[in-house]
Write a protein that holds these residues in place. Structure first.
Motif, PDB file in Angstrom:
ATOM      1  N   ALA A  88       0.830  -1.204   0.000  1.00  0.00           N
ATOM      2  CA  ALA A  88       0.000   0.000   0.000  1.00  0.00           C
ATOM      3  C   ALA A  88       0.863   1.252   0.000  1.00  0.00           C
ATOM      4  N   LEU A  89       1.923   1.234   0.819  1.00  0.00           N
ATOM      5  CA  LEU A  89       2.792   2.399   0.883  1.00  0.00           C
ATOM      6  C   LEU A  89       3.510   2.635  -0.436  1.00  0.00           C
ATOM      7  N   SER A  90       3.867   1.557  -1.124  1.00  0.00           N
ATOM      8  CA  SER A  90       4.586   1.711  -2.381  1.00  0.00           C
ATOM      9  C   SER A  90       3.717   2.371  -3.441  1.00  0.00           C
ATOM     10  N   GLY A  91       2.383   2.288  -3.261  1.00  0.00           N
ATOM     11  CA  GLY A  91       1.490   2.910  -4.222  1.00  0.00           C
ATOM     12  C   GLY A  91       1.092   4.322  -3.852  1.00  0.00           C
ATOM     13  N   LEU A  92       1.534   4.823  -2.714  1.00  0.00           N
ATOM     14  CA  LEU A  92       1.178   6.172  -2.296  1.00  0.00           C
ATOM     15  C   LEU A  92       2.077   7.188  -2.983  1.00  0.00           C
ATOM     16  N   PRO A  93       1.500   8.214  -3.561  1.00  0.00           N
ATOM     17  CA  PRO A  93       2.337   9.255  -4.167  1.00  0.00           C
ATOM     18  C   PRO A  93       2.934  10.135  -3.083  1.00  0.00           C
ATOM     19  N   PRO A  94       4.014  10.858  -3.395  1.00  0.00           N
ATOM     20  CA  PRO A  94       4.541  11.819  -2.420  1.00  0.00           C
ATOM     21  C   PRO A  94       3.519  12.921  -2.168  1.00  0.00           C
ATOM     22  N   VAL A  95       3.674  13.603  -1.044  1.00  0.00           N
ATOM     23  CA  VAL A  95       2.712  14.623  -0.629  1.00  0.00           C
ATOM     24  C   VAL A  95       3.415  15.968  -0.487  1.00  0.00           C
ATOM     25  N   ARG A  96       2.799  17.014  -0.988  1.00  0.00           N
ATOM     26  CA  ARG A  96       3.301  18.385  -0.831  1.00  0.00           C
ATOM     27  C   ARG A  96       2.363  19.132   0.112  1.00  0.00           C
ATOM     28  N   ALA A  97       2.921  19.719   1.152  1.00  0.00           N
ATOM     29  CA  ALA A  97       2.152  20.550   2.087  1.00  0.00           C
ATOM     30  C   ALA A  97       2.964  21.804   2.350  1.00  0.00           C
ATOM     31  N   GLY A  98       2.651  22.873   1.642  1.00  0.00           N
ATOM     32  CA  GLY A  98       3.450  24.087   1.759  1.00  0.00           C
ATOM     33  C   GLY A  98       4.871  23.822   1.289  1.00  0.00           C
TER      34      GLY A  98
END
Length: 288
Positions: A88-98
């Protein structure tokens, strides 16, 4: 532990799904359950709860809670015999927060040069950066950093350590995290090393631990936990903050926002800002 891994999915109107999520949070047998709630179909008002019970007792308690909401359509799916968390983690895209860019090992080549890049490996801990509560905390912190700095930061219920690591990477001389879950503390310290961040994490059951008290008062306290412990810790969080210090609170649903806010305003806090992402709320409060 359960012999097999299961995912329980519940679908229904937003009001019912949020009420069910509140009930899950407030039921002792499911208060540590890993779950998410999000909007699946805006036009049809379909919201979805995805839950991953880790013991037979937790699974039975969750089913009992959901049975109390007949408007929800509940299904149980057996997960394949595999490392489904890693998959599941391998399919998560990176996240941008500010200014913050949160990514895992599988996305290490995507980190931009212009952001504060945080490599976070979750393991068994909460807080990859993808959850609405973690994103809300990071976004609120980014906005605050535009106007001031925070030399001393405390992260209550640190999980993977992403929030204290973000503080250490943006100039906080003291960034302390605490969690009642020993594996989370180990993972958080490993993530601090991965990010070359001067954050430290301790296994402690409250804010009165001398390893937490020793660096008080703090300029900023993160608490991304659940609504009931947020309310129970309101006085302790006030005591950990310097006068005028800020608290960023999350882990609560929008439906729980009023109760949490009432607990803190009764302690002399004032609301600075609220952020909403999916069904989740983040509150920024100032100690008077």
């Amino acid at each position: 532990m359960t012999d097999d891994a299961f995912q329980i999915i519940a679908r229904g109107p937003r009001a019912v799904a949020e009420a069910a999520a509140v009930a899950v949070d407030e039921t002792p047998a499911t208060e540590a359950l890993t779950y998410s709630i999000l909007e699946e179909d805006e036009d049809r008002d379909v919201w979805r709860i995805d839950a991953f019970p880790t013991t037979d007792e937790e699974r039975a308690a969750l089913v009992a809670v959901l049975d109390g909401f007949p408007a929800l359509r509940v299904i149980t799916e057996k997960l394949a015999d595999a490392d489904w968390l890693a998959m599941a983690l391998s399919g998560l895209p990176p996240v941008r927060a500010g200014r913050f860019f949160v990514y895992g090992a599988h996305d290490r080549g995507l980190a931009p040069p212009s952001t504060v890049n945080l490599r976070i490996e979750a393991g068994a801990a909460f807080g990859t950066g993808h959850h609405g509560t973690t994103v809300g905390c990071l976004q609120a912190f980014d906005d605050l950093l535009k106007a001031q700095s925070f030399p001393r930061v405390l992260d209550v219920g640190c999980g993977t350590g992403v929030l204290a690591i973000a503080a250490a990477r943006t100039g906080s001389q003291v960034a302390v995290g605490t969690d009642i879950d020993a594996p989370s503390v180990r993972i958080a310290n490993e993530n601090a090393a991965l990010n070359r961040a001067g954050a430290r994490f301790v296994h402690a059951s409250g804010l009165n631990d001398p390893r937490v008290r020793g660096d008080a008062p703090y300029d900023l306290v993160f608490a991304n936990i659940l609504a009931p412990p947020l309310i129970a810790l309101s006085q302790d969080i006030k005591g950990a903050l310097k006068p005028g210090g800020l608290a960023i609170l999350s882990g609560l649903l929008r439906a729980q926002e009023r109760r949490v806010l009432a607990a803190y305003t009764s302690r002399g806090f004032s609301l600075v800002r609220r952020l909403h992402r999916d069904a989740w709320a983040t509150l920024v409060l100032r100690r008077s």
